[in-house]
Write an enzyme that holds these catalytic residues in place. Structure first.
Site, PDB file in Angstrom:
ATOM      1  CG  ASN A 186      -5.970   1.535   9.361  1.00 58.73           C
ATOM      2  OD1 ASN A 186      -4.843   1.196   9.002  1.00 58.73           O
ATOM      3  ND2 ASN A 186      -6.865   0.659   9.806  1.00 58.73           N
ATOM      4  CG  MET A 225       1.053  -5.174  11.466  1.00 57.16           C
ATOM      5  SD  MET A 225      -0.669  -5.310  10.948  1.00 57.16           S
ATOM      6  CE  MET A 225      -1.117  -6.841  11.753  1.00 57.16           C
ATOM      7  CB  ALA A 237      -9.969  -3.426  -4.210  1.00 57.96           C
ATOM      8  CD  GLU A 238      -5.904  -3.736   1.307  1.00 62.99           C
ATOM      9  OE1 GLU A 238      -5.059  -3.083   1.922  1.00 62.99           O
ATOM     10  OE2 GLU A 238      -6.098  -4.951   1.505  1.00 62.99           O
ATOM     11  CG  ASN A 285      -2.181  -0.841   0.928  1.00 60.69           C
ATOM     12  OD1 ASN A 285      -3.053  -0.450   0.145  1.00 60.69           O
ATOM     13  ND2 ASN A 285      -2.251  -2.010   1.539  1.00 60.69           N
ATOM     14  NE  ARG A 320       0.006  -0.535  23.624  1.00 60.76           N
ATOM     15  CZ  ARG A 320       0.048  -1.378  22.588  1.00 60.76           C
ATOM     16  NH1 ARG A 320       0.178  -0.930  21.375  1.00 60.76           N
ATOM     17  NH2 ARG A 320      -0.028  -2.669  22.784  1.00 60.76           N
ATOM     18  CG  HIS A 350      -9.817  -3.232   8.243  1.00 65.61           C
ATOM     19  ND1 HIS A 350      -8.962  -3.858   9.124  1.00 65.61           N
ATOM     20  CD2 HIS A 350     -10.924  -4.013   8.160  1.00 65.61           C
ATOM     21  CE1 HIS A 350      -9.525  -4.973   9.559  1.00 65.61           C
ATOM     22  NE2 HIS A 350     -10.717  -5.096   8.994  1.00 65.61           N
ATOM     23  CG  LEU A 365      -1.515   4.085  16.678  1.00 65.52           C
ATOM     24  CD1 LEU A 365      -1.993   4.809  15.429  1.00 65.52           C
ATOM     25  CD2 LEU A 365      -0.090   4.485  17.022  1.00 65.52           C
TER      26      LEU A 365
END
Ligand code: GRF
Length: 216
Positions: A107, A90, A173-174, A14, A65, A109, A93
C-alpha cells in the site's frame, strides 16, 4: 517478471506512475490486472488507455465484506498475480484477505508512517507542525496503514502550506516511490523478517530513502 494487480478507487495517478514504470524495458514488473471497487473511478480509463485488463468489483453489489473480497481474490488469482498494489484503494480489507496476500500486498500512504494514519493526513501533519512529511510504501497488515515499511520519501513542509499544497508535493514523491519500491521487489532484493523489511544485495545495503529537496 513480477505480475502486478493494482487496486484502485479513484483518480489513479499512482496507478499511472506504475503504468509508466512498467513501460520501461528494464522494469521487472508488468501490470496484469487493475481492479476498482468503484465503477466511476477515473483510473479505469488509464488502464483502458494503456491496454491493461481492468475490472470493476463493486463493493455495493455485495451483502458483506468477505463476499466482495472473495471476488477480488478470485480475480487476482485468475490473472496469476504475484504482487497486489493498493493505490488509493479506499476499502478496509478483512484479515482474511490480508492473510491471503501476506507479504504479497503493498500500500502507499501519504505520510511518513507510523505518523498520521487514516484520512485527512495532510491536515493532521499541518496540525502537528511537522517540518518534514512524505509518503510510505508498506506491506499490508490487518491494522490500517500499518505493516513492514519498504520505502519512504521525505518532502519539506513549508510555512505557507495548505493541505492541498502539501498533498501535491507528497503526491509527486509518491509517483517516484511506488515504482521504486516495486522494482526492489521485482529485483528480488526484499525480505520481510520479524515484521521488518531487509534488503539483499550490496547495491542496496542502506534503506531506500528519498531526501527532501533543499529549501532556501
Ligand atoms: C494517494 O495519496 C495515496 O497515497 C492514497 O490515496 C491517494 C490516491 O491517489 N492512499 P491516486 O488515486 O493514486 O491519484
Amino acid at each position: 517478471m513480477l505480475k502486478l494487480g493494482v487496486l484502485i478507487s479513484g483518480r489513479g495517478t499512482n496507478l499511472q506512475s506504475l503504468i509508466d514504470a512498467c513501460a520501461e524495458p528494464d522494469f521487472p514488473a508488468r501490470i496484469a490486472l487493475v481492479l476498482s471497487n468503484r465503477p466511476d473511478a477515473a483510473g479505469l480509463a488509464r488502464a483502458q488507455k494503456a491496454g491493461i485488463a481492468h475490472q470493476v468489483v463493486d463493493h455495493k453489489a455485495y451483502a458483506g465484506r468477505e463476499a466482495f473480497e472473495r471476488d477480488l481474490d478470485a480475480a487476482l488469482r485468475g490473472a496469476d498475480i504475484d504482487l497486489v498494489c493498493s493505490a488509493g484503494f479506499m476499502r478496509v480489507l478483512t484479515p482474511w484477505f490480508v492473510k491471503a496476500w501476506w507479504d504479497r500486498q503493498l500500500n502507499i500512504h501519504p505520510s511518513l508512517l507510523p505518523a498520521f494514519r487514516g484520512l485527512h493526513v495532510h491536515e493532521q501533519a499541518l496540525a502537528a507542525g511537522v517540518k518534514i512529511s512524505g509518503c510510505t510504501v508498506h506491506f499490508v497488515r490487518p491494522e490500517m496503514d500499518a505493516g513492514p515499511i519498504l520505502a519512504q520519501a521525505a518532502v519539506p513542509v513549508l510555512a505557507d502550506d495548505t493541505p492541498d499544497t502539501l498533498a501535491a508535493r507528497v503526491l509527486e514523491a509518491e509517483h517516484k516511490l511506488y515504482p521504486f519500491a516495486v522494482r526492489l521487489i521485482g529485483e528480488g532484493k526484499v525480505q520481510v523478517k520479524d515484521e521488518k523489511v531487509l534488503f539483499r544485495g550490496t547495491d542496496c545495503a542502506s534503506p531506500p530513502l528519498f531526501a527532501p529537496a533543499n529549501v532556501s
